[in-house]
Scaffold this active site. Structure first.
Site, short mmCIF file in Angstrom:
data_model
loop_
_atom_site.label_atom_id
_atom_site.label_comp_id
_atom_site.label_asym_id
_atom_site.label_seq_id
_atom_site.Cartn_x
_atom_site.Cartn_y
_atom_site.Cartn_z
N ILE A 54 0.86 -1.18 0.00
CA ILE A 54 0.00 0.00 0.00
C ILE A 54 0.90 1.23 0.00
O ILE A 54 1.68 1.44 0.93
CB ILE A 54 -0.94 0.01 1.23
CG1 ILE A 54 -1.80 -1.25 1.27
CG2 ILE A 54 -1.80 1.26 1.22
CD1 ILE A 54 -2.77 -1.41 0.14
N THR A 59 -5.18 7.10 1.94
CA THR A 59 -6.09 7.09 0.79
C THR A 59 -6.63 5.69 0.53
O THR A 59 -7.79 5.54 0.12
CB THR A 59 -5.40 7.64 -0.48
OG1 THR A 59 -4.24 6.86 -0.75
CG2 THR A 59 -5.05 9.09 -0.31
N GLN A 63 -10.52 4.81 0.47
CA GLN A 63 -11.15 4.19 -0.69
C GLN A 63 -11.92 2.94 -0.30
O GLN A 63 -13.03 2.72 -0.76
CB GLN A 63 -10.10 3.84 -1.75
CG GLN A 63 -10.75 3.21 -2.97
CD GLN A 63 -9.88 3.28 -4.20
OE1 GLN A 63 -8.92 4.02 -4.25
NE2 GLN A 63 -10.24 2.50 -5.19
N LYS A 126 -0.75 -3.94 -5.93
CA LYS A 126 -1.92 -4.51 -6.60
C LYS A 126 -3.01 -3.46 -6.61
O LYS A 126 -3.06 -2.60 -5.74
CB LYS A 126 -2.42 -5.75 -5.86
CG LYS A 126 -1.43 -6.89 -5.82
CD LYS A 126 -1.98 -8.05 -5.05
CE LYS A 126 -0.98 -9.18 -4.97
NZ LYS A 126 -1.48 -10.30 -4.16
N GLY A 127 -3.89 -3.52 -7.57
CA GLY A 127 -4.98 -2.55 -7.63
C GLY A 127 -6.04 -2.84 -6.59
O GLY A 127 -6.40 -3.99 -6.37
N GLY A 129 -9.00 -0.76 -6.56
CA GLY A 129 -10.22 -0.49 -7.32
C GLY A 129 -11.50 -0.60 -6.52
O GLY A 129 -11.70 0.08 -5.54
N GLU A 130 -12.37 -1.50 -6.93
CA GLU A 130 -13.67 -1.69 -6.29
C GLU A 130 -13.69 -2.90 -5.36
O GLU A 130 -14.75 -3.43 -5.06
CB GLU A 130 -14.75 -1.82 -7.35
CG GLU A 130 -14.94 -0.56 -8.15
CD GLU A 130 -16.04 -0.69 -9.19
OE1 GLU A 130 -16.70 -1.75 -9.25
OE2 GLU A 130 -16.22 0.26 -9.94
#
Length: 165
Positions: A54, A59, A63, A126-127, A129-130
């Site tokens: 991370i 952030t 998220q 790693k992403g 995202g959602e």
């Protein structure tokens, strides 16, 4: 980096190759369902996520928290209502579209599981995202099932779906 500067993209991650290189998460939700009105409240939810290195914990945590709140909204509120007579959307603006408020979201806890994975890419990122959103609706639906015994399979989980049985 030399390949990137040369214009050759390097795509890492996913399910190809020897190792699985996705970010992972698990979410746990506590719901309270009013016995007579079937009103659903989510007093507490916890999400634990492993997403490689991370880069900015503030952030990333925000998220994940926003995605989990979005998941509550998806599970309990969000629906496009269409008038069958005119075939037009009834709730086509933010004034009519239901979204969660503070009474719907109380205690949201995000756990960032430390993970080092330099196999996915040299930095180990790693992403996210959602990732915080995809499991929330299922966790809410399962918690509602355990509280009421009613298995709702189509979102959103509204009062009429719990009163119908």
């Amino acid at each position: 980096m030399k390949n990137l500067y040369a214009g050759t993209p390097f795509l890492g991650g996913g399910s190809k190759g020897e190792k699985l290189m996705y970010a992972m998460g698990a979410e746990f939700v506590e719901v309270r369902v009013h016995a007579s009105t079937r009103e659903i409240r989510v007093p507490r939810m916890v999400g634990a996520f492993a997403a490689g290195r991370i880069m900015n914990t503030r952030t990333a945590r925000s998220q994940y928290m926003g995605a989990m709140i979005w998941g509550i909204s998806s599970a309990l509120h969000e629906s496009s209502e269409i008038d069958p007579r005119t075939a037009r959307y009834v709730n086509d603006n933010l004034a009519d579209y239901l979204i969660p408020v503070n009474a719907d979201v109380r205690d949201v806890d995000v756990i960032l599981v430390p993970e080092e994975d330099t196999f996915v890419n040299p930095v180990g990122v790693k992403g996210i995202g959602e990732l915080g959103n995809v499991g929330t609706a299922a966790a809410v639906a399962n918690a509602v099932y355990h509280a009421t015994g009613v298995r709702v399979r189509k979102l959103p989980i509204r009062l009429e779906k719990l009163l119908a049985t």
